[in-house]
Design a protein around this motif. Structure first.
Motif, short mmCIF file in Angstrom:
data_model
loop_
_atom_site.label_atom_id
_atom_site.label_comp_id
_atom_site.label_asym_id
_atom_site.label_seq_id
_atom_site.Cartn_x
_atom_site.Cartn_y
_atom_site.Cartn_z
N PRO A 197 0.82 -1.20 0.00
CA PRO A 197 0.00 0.00 0.00
C PRO A 197 0.86 1.26 0.00
O PRO A 197 1.99 1.26 0.48
N LYS A 198 0.30 2.31 -0.54
CA LYS A 198 0.99 3.58 -0.50
C LYS A 198 1.03 4.09 0.94
O LYS A 198 0.15 3.79 1.73
N ALA A 200 0.29 5.98 4.12
CA ALA A 200 -0.90 6.72 4.52
C ALA A 200 -0.55 8.16 4.85
O ALA A 200 0.53 8.46 5.35
N VAL A 280 -13.53 11.64 -1.32
CA VAL A 280 -12.07 11.58 -1.43
C VAL A 280 -11.65 10.39 -2.28
O VAL A 280 -10.83 10.50 -3.18
N TRP A 281 -12.20 9.22 -1.99
CA TRP A 281 -11.95 8.04 -2.82
C TRP A 281 -13.09 7.06 -2.65
O TRP A 281 -13.88 7.17 -1.70
N HIS A 283 -13.91 2.66 -3.45
CA HIS A 283 -13.53 1.33 -3.94
C HIS A 283 -14.81 0.62 -4.35
O HIS A 283 -15.80 0.63 -3.59
N ARG A 308 -5.61 1.21 7.90
CA ARG A 308 -6.37 0.44 6.92
C ARG A 308 -7.86 0.49 7.25
O ARG A 308 -8.26 0.71 8.39
N ASP A 322 -6.24 0.65 1.88
CA ASP A 322 -5.46 1.72 2.49
C ASP A 322 -6.40 2.87 2.85
O ASP A 322 -7.16 3.35 2.00
N ALA A 324 -5.94 5.96 3.45
CA ALA A 324 -5.70 7.28 2.86
C ALA A 324 -6.05 7.32 1.39
O ALA A 324 -6.53 8.35 0.89
N THR A 325 -5.85 6.21 0.69
CA THR A 325 -5.99 6.23 -0.77
C THR A 325 -7.11 5.34 -1.29
O THR A 325 -7.52 5.49 -2.45
N GLY A 326 -7.57 4.38 -0.51
CA GLY A 326 -8.56 3.42 -0.98
C GLY A 326 -7.95 2.28 -1.78
O GLY A 326 -8.69 1.42 -2.28
N GLN A 327 -6.63 2.27 -1.93
CA GLN A 327 -5.98 1.18 -2.67
C GLN A 327 -6.23 -0.14 -1.95
O GLN A 327 -6.07 -0.25 -0.73
#
Length: 587
Positions: A197-198, A200, A280-281, A283, A308, A322, A324-327
């Motif tokens: 993951p990127k 956070a 923001v994101w 999934h 997470r 993740d 922060a990013t939703g990855q």
């Protein structure tokens, strides 16, 4: 006697209508009065069973005691069956079996008896025509409607079949950001790695509201005091946004809030800015869950831990993203691991993260390594429950509490090994409620009320004592809070207070439907979000029921739990979400 009189047809034999009229009245009473007097699921079951009994009696009366010509007797029953069958096959997809048994069938029988009574003095041909018209209109007329689900008392809301749903109106407005490609999971698909993951960008602090009902899953918000004079200082609306259907609540960390929702063919995990409600994101998984009573969308609330987001979708997809990013970090389709089918109401238990594991309840408990998604252990296959796993420290032992159709149990979170169990069969929906100093409040079903059990660790192992079982507090899917020796919760649709020592009712008052609540213990205050979308302040005091303030917050049926975090009160339902700033005491 003249020739004209001798050739006239014999007069129609009068119908024996009084049994049908009595059954007509009884059917109305069961269908409407019983539900009004006995709210919730218990009243619904009485209404259904009573209505079905009246339906059988009406058919027997018409066939054997009505005095109608046999052609009319057989013809009417065949026409009723054919009309209801046609209505079922032509119905809108939102109509389920409950609609047939609680609306279509009773209403066609009511119309049938009313037509038979109205046509009692008509010739056979006219009587047949009127009865047939009543049967066809009262059954096939339902094909023009769709249902928007039921409320907590199992009363349905209907709309024209061709009218747009709130979800369709939402889909007509594009989400203002691109989505990651959705991922479809086969039932047996193992963990799906998605790379590292990127990093956070969230603050390195514990989430203020890490998941379902707060840090301890008890809906208690300490350290907060607010102004109760809302007529002079009402809550200030910060933002309001449309949201996809679903009964998820929020998790909160830093500047972001997380929830789940359905948008068309995609089940979404979404992150929004707490300050303005902007997306923001998101999934997306290309799955859709729908059932006619509660509608579309996921039911469970996200859990936050270690940067997470952990979510369980209505069809059993467990996502780890993740924060922060939703990855996506990894995903599992839990139905492949638990070998359990999706229940009629969808998987609804919120995940819990502890000891390096994420634990979900999908027909049985399943624990996965939080870092990798590898299955660690499976619990016993016990059947469906709406209740979520719950952490507790009892007798100095950390354990996982779970309510199942067999009763309550405490398990070792690391292995799933049973520690103790208590038998009380039913269909649990609410959370176990921990009593400070020891003891747990549980409920098997609304009709069974509330029970206090005391698991105790002794030299020879664990014992579970039943202190009391009380019908003074009969929650349906409304969780209970504990404050200063008393339990505050819902007795069906009405707020109630009971004593913890004996389960006796102290007071009952305030109709908030099947709502949810928060406890502000520093102020002896209950913050209630009603089923109709009202916010109310009620004194958490055993002296009497006292409502201090009330405003309208949301439009539409509201079953989602409220959240008070980061200085905001966050509320949502299946069509909109909003944030309010509560007036702080002393300002």
């Amino acid at each position: 006697m003249d020739r004209a009189q001798s050739l006239a047809p014999p007069p129609c034999k009068p119908l024996r209508l009084w049994p049908g009229v009595i059954l007509f009245v009884l059917l109305l009473l069961f269908r409407f009065a019983v539900k009004a007097l006995i709210p919730g699921f218990e009243g619904f079951m009485w209404a259904i069973e009573g209505s079905l009994g009246c339906a059988v009696a009406i058919i027997l009366w018409w066939l054997f005691f009505s005095r109608a010509p046999w052609l009319d007797r057989i013809g009417a029953i065949v026409l009723i069956a054919a009309a209801l069958g046609s209505a079922w096959f032509s119905k809108h997809e939102s109509m389920g079996p409950a609609w047939m048994f609680s609306y279509a069938a009773p209403f066609v029988l009511i119309a049938f008896i009313a037509a038979a009574f109205a046509a009692r003095n008509l010739p056979n041909s006219s009587r047949r025509l009127l009865i047939a018209a009543a049967i066809l209109l009262s059954s096939l007329g339902w094909t023009l409607l769709r249902t928007e689900g039921i409320n907590g008392d199992h009363d349905a809301t209907f709309a024209w079949r061709w009218s747009a749903t709130t979800e369709q109106s939402l889909l007509a407005k594009p989400i203002p950001m691109p989505a990651a490609p959705p991922v479809e999971l086969a039932p047996s698909q193992p963990a799906v790695p998605a790379g590292e993951p990127k990093p956070a960008v969230l603050p390195a602090v514990a989430p203020e509201w890490p998941g379902f009902r707060g840090p301890n899953r008890d809906s208690v918000v300490p350290g907060v005091t607010i102004t109760t004079g809302w007529s002079q200082s009402p809550p200030v609306e910060i933002w309001r946004k449309a949201v996809g259907p679903g009964w998820s609540s929020f998790a909160v960390q830093g500047s972001l809030i997380y929830t789940q929702e359905q948008r068309g063919a995609e089940e979404l995990v979404t992150a929004y800015e707490a300050a303005n409600g902007d997306l923001v994101w998101r999934h997306a998984d290309r799955v859709r869950f729908f059932e006619s009573n509660a509608g579309a969308g996921p039911r469970a609330t996200p859990a936050l831990a270690g940067g997470r987001v952990y979510t369980l979708g209505a069809t059993g997809i467990l996502n780890v993203l993740d924060a922060a990013t939703g990855q996506r970090i990894w995903s599992r389709n839990t139905t492949g691991d638990t070998k359990r089918r999706v229940p009629d109401w969808g998987f609804s238990a919120s995940p819990i993260v502890t000891q390096g594991l994420v634990i979900v309840y999908a027909g049985r408990l399943a624990a996965y390594e939080a870092a990798t998604g590898n299955l660690k252990w499976l619990g016993e296959s016990v059947g469906g429950s709406y209740s979520s796993p719950h952490l507790a420290a009892i007798g100095g032992v950390e354990q996982l509490l779970i309510l199942t159709p067999q009763g309550a149990a405490g398990l070792d979170p690391a292995t799933g090994a049973p520690i103790w169990s208590h038998q009380w069969k039913g269909l649990p929906i609410i959370q176990p409620t921990l009593i400070p100093g020891g003891g747990i409040l549980i409920s098997a079903s609304q009709s069974e009320g509330t029970r206090r059990i005391d698991p105790v660790r002794g030299p020879n192992g664990w014992t579970v004592d039943t202190r009391w079982t009380s019908l003074a507090l009969k929650p349906y899917f409304n969780d209970t809070v504990i404050h200063k020796g008393h339990a505050y919760g819902f007795d069906a649709r009405i707020l109630a207070c009971i004593g913890l020592n004996d389960g006796q009712r102290i007071w009952k008052g305030g109709r908030y439907g099947n709502g949810q609540m928060l406890l502000l213990p520093d102020q002896d205050l209950l913050l209630i979000l009603s089923e109709d979308g009202d916010l109310a302040l009620v004194q958490a005091s055993p002296s009497e029921f006292t409502e201090l303030a009330k405003i309208h917050a949301l439009e539409g049926k509201t079953w989602n739990h409220p959240v008070l975090a980061s200085g905001l009160l966050l509320v949502r339902n299946a069509q909109e979400m909003a944030a309010f700033r509560l007036p702080t005491a002393g300002r």
